[in-house]
Design an enzyme around this catalytic site. Structure first.
Site, PDB file in Angstrom:
ATOM      1  N   ASN A  13      -0.437  -3.491  -0.577  1.00  0.00           N
ATOM      2  CA  ASN A  13       0.560  -4.459  -1.037  1.00  0.00           C
ATOM      3  C   ASN A  13       1.795  -3.664  -1.446  1.00  0.00           C
ATOM      4  O   ASN A  13       1.780  -2.989  -2.472  1.00  0.00           O
ATOM      5  CB  ASN A  13      -0.010  -5.246  -2.224  1.00  0.00           C
ATOM      6  CG  ASN A  13       1.017  -6.165  -2.865  1.00  0.00           C
ATOM      7  OD1 ASN A  13       2.115  -6.350  -2.337  1.00  0.00           O
ATOM      8  ND2 ASN A  13       0.668  -6.740  -4.013  1.00  0.00           N
ATOM      9  N   LYS A  15       4.611  -4.759  -2.390  1.00  0.00           N
ATOM     10  CA  LYS A  15       5.409  -5.431  -3.423  1.00  0.00           C
ATOM     11  C   LYS A  15       6.894  -5.380  -3.017  1.00  0.00           C
ATOM     12  O   LYS A  15       7.204  -5.468  -1.834  1.00  0.00           O
ATOM     13  CB  LYS A  15       5.127  -4.816  -4.790  1.00  0.00           C
ATOM     14  CG  LYS A  15       3.611  -4.761  -5.072  1.00  0.00           C
ATOM     15  CD  LYS A  15       3.243  -4.419  -6.468  1.00  0.00           C
ATOM     16  CE  LYS A  15       1.729  -4.438  -6.610  1.00  0.00           C
ATOM     17  NZ  LYS A  15       1.286  -4.222  -7.990  1.00  0.00           N
ATOM     18  N   HIS A 100      -1.276 -13.497  -6.592  1.00  0.00           N
ATOM     19  CA  HIS A 100      -1.211 -12.181  -7.238  1.00  0.00           C
ATOM     20  C   HIS A 100      -0.774 -12.377  -8.690  1.00  0.00           C
ATOM     21  O   HIS A 100       0.036 -13.265  -8.980  1.00  0.00           O
ATOM     22  CB  HIS A 100      -0.219 -11.283  -6.482  1.00  0.00           C
ATOM     23  CG  HIS A 100      -0.288  -9.858  -6.926  1.00  0.00           C
ATOM     24  ND1 HIS A 100       0.286  -9.426  -8.100  1.00  0.00           N
ATOM     25  CD2 HIS A 100      -0.908  -8.779  -6.380  1.00  0.00           C
ATOM     26  CE1 HIS A 100       0.040  -8.127  -8.245  1.00  0.00           C
ATOM     27  NE2 HIS A 100      -0.691  -7.713  -7.212  1.00  0.00           N
ATOM     28  N   GLU A 102       1.270 -10.876 -10.419  1.00  0.00           N
ATOM     29  CA  GLU A 102       2.728 -10.794 -10.615  1.00  0.00           C
ATOM     30  C   GLU A 102       3.397 -12.117 -10.242  1.00  0.00           C
ATOM     31  O   GLU A 102       4.404 -12.500 -10.846  1.00  0.00           O
ATOM     32  CB  GLU A 102       3.288  -9.610  -9.807  1.00  0.00           C
ATOM     33  CG  GLU A 102       2.876  -8.292 -10.460  1.00  0.00           C
ATOM     34  CD  GLU A 102       2.769  -7.105  -9.522  1.00  0.00           C
ATOM     35  OE1 GLU A 102       3.263  -7.173  -8.381  1.00  0.00           O
ATOM     36  OE2 GLU A 102       2.171  -6.086  -9.938  1.00  0.00           O
ATOM     37  N   GLU A 170      -8.335  -8.180  -9.257  1.00  0.00           N
ATOM     38  CA  GLU A 170      -7.326  -7.252  -9.752  1.00  0.00           C
ATOM     39  C   GLU A 170      -7.135  -7.453 -11.256  1.00  0.00           C
ATOM     40  O   GLU A 170      -6.350  -8.325 -11.671  1.00  0.00           O
ATOM     41  CB  GLU A 170      -5.984  -7.496  -9.043  1.00  0.00           C
ATOM     42  CG  GLU A 170      -6.024  -7.241  -7.556  1.00  0.00           C
ATOM     43  CD  GLU A 170      -4.662  -6.820  -7.021  1.00  0.00           C
ATOM     44  OE1 GLU A 170      -4.614  -5.828  -6.297  1.00  0.00           O
ATOM     45  OE2 GLU A 170      -3.653  -7.468  -7.353  1.00  0.00           O
ATOM     46  N   GLY A 176      -0.865  -0.881 -11.744  1.00  0.00           N
ATOM     47  CA  GLY A 176       0.299  -0.023 -11.984  1.00  0.00           C
ATOM     48  C   GLY A 176       0.208   0.804 -13.250  1.00  0.00           C
ATOM     49  O   GLY A 176       1.203   1.394 -13.677  1.00  0.00           O
ATOM     50  N   SER A 215      -4.696   0.253  -9.510  1.00  0.00           N
ATOM     51  CA  SER A 215      -4.675   1.721  -9.631  1.00  0.00           C
ATOM     52  C   SER A 215      -5.709   2.414  -8.755  1.00  0.00           C
ATOM     53  O   SER A 215      -6.279   3.433  -9.153  1.00  0.00           O
ATOM     54  CB  SER A 215      -4.846   2.134 -11.107  1.00  0.00           C
ATOM     55  OG  SER A 215      -3.732   1.712 -11.867  1.00  0.00           O
TER      56      SER A 215
HETATM   57  O1  LIG Z   1      -1.357  -5.040  -7.662  1.00  0.00           O
HETATM   58  C1  LIG Z   1      -1.930  -4.245  -6.947  1.00  0.00           C
HETATM   59  C2  LIG Z   1      -2.188  -4.549  -5.525  1.00  0.00           C
HETATM   60  O2  LIG Z   1      -1.945  -5.892  -5.246  1.00  0.00           O
HETATM   61  C3  LIG Z   1      -2.366  -2.924  -7.446  1.00  0.00           C
HETATM   62  O3  LIG Z   1      -1.254  -2.142  -7.671  1.00  0.00           O
HETATM   63  P1  LIG Z   1      -1.439  -0.579  -8.036  1.00  0.00           P
HETATM   64  O4  LIG Z   1      -2.385  -0.005  -7.007  1.00  0.00           O
HETATM   65  O5  LIG Z   1      -0.066   0.004  -7.947  1.00  0.00           O
HETATM   66  O6  LIG Z   1      -2.059  -0.537  -9.401  1.00  0.00           O
END
Ligand SMILES: O=C(CO)COP(=O)(O)O
Length: 253
Positions: A13, A15, A100, A102, A170, A176, A215
């Site tokens: 992803n 983002k 997601h 976010e 997740e 992150g 992560s």
């Molecule tokens: O949100 C994520 C994937 O959708 C995970 O992000 P990270 O791997 O940067 O922690």
């Protein structure tokens, strides 16, 4: 790995990262996806919407799938700034991430909205990757499983055949941050998700891939991907470098 276990999926992803030069990174991922890896694991990259067409063209014949990061609940119409599932499909996508954390946090997406997006994805022949996961406070309060079960109950479509749905666990606090749950914590949540899927969809629920995200890096991929009912990963930051993403996928080699 038993033969009943679904073919794993390692998804990236991206983002809100990347520009047209990032096609080089995507090409390097494709380059590293050799026949040996291809026989063991499916790869998916979800770039920002601006790059879907470019990546879709680069991906032709490679076996690497391209996906969206979100879609609107409607197929078309007066929704300035939004992208629909049929538009993603037209651009070369075969998957789309929905729900997601976010999106849930930044855009107030509820479980009902996430379910509507998953259905919109299906209508456009995209496979939805439905994300669930608890916040740090919810985990510390001992509510992680209840939160995830409630998100599943509200966000998943009524029906599934197996390969027409992917679920990603997740934990919000692991995204992150460099923090990850212990393998035992991942195992507990993934087992609960599997049970919920089987309860809801019967036998098909056993074939639905459950990804772990939060992560995931080359140095923790083995510990996380070897957990029972982890059928792949949803990778954020580490998917922006071809070498890191391929090193994670290499777990399945
Ligand atoms: O949100 C994520 C994937 O959708 C995970 O992000 P990270 O791997 O940067 O922690």
């Amino acid at each position: 790995m038993t033969s009943a276990r679904p073919r794993p999926l390692v998804a990236g992803n991206w983002k809100m990262n990347g520009n047209k030069l990032s096609a080089r990174v995507f090409a390097a991922i494709i380059q590293g996806y050799d026949a040996a890896l291809r026989s063991k694991v499916e790869l998916l990259i979800c770039p920002p919407a601006t790059l879907t067409v470019t990546f879709g063209v680069v991906a032709v014949g490679s076996g690497v799938s391209v996906g969206g990061q979100d879609c609107h609940v409607k197929a078309s119409g007066a929704h300035t700034g939004d992208v629909s599932a049929p538009q993603l499909a037209d651009a070369g996508a075969s998957y789309v991430i929905v729900g997601h954390s976010e999106r849930r946090a930044d855009h107030g997406e509820t479980d009902a909205v996430v379910r509507a997006k998953a259905l919109a994805a299906r209508d456009a022949w995209l496979t939805p990757v439905v994300c669930v996961g608890e916040t740090r406070g919810q985990r510390e309060g001992g509510n992680a499983l209840d939160v995830v079960r409630a998100q599943l109950a509200g966000s998943l479509p009524e029906t599934a055949n197996g390969d027409d749905l992917v679920v990603a666990y997740e934990p919000v606090w692991a995204i992150g941050t460099g923090l990850t749950p212990t393998p035992a914590q991942v195992a507990e949540v993934h087992a609960a998700i599997r049970a919920a899927l089987v309860e809801r969809y019967g036998e098909a629920g056993a074939a639905i891939r459950i990804l772990y995200g939060g992560s995931v890096k080359p140095d923790n991929a083995f510990d996380l991907l070897s957990v029972s009912h982890v059928d792949g990963a949803l990778v954020g930051g580490a998917s922006l470098e071809a070498a890191d993403f391929l090193a994670i996928a290499d777990y399945y080699r």
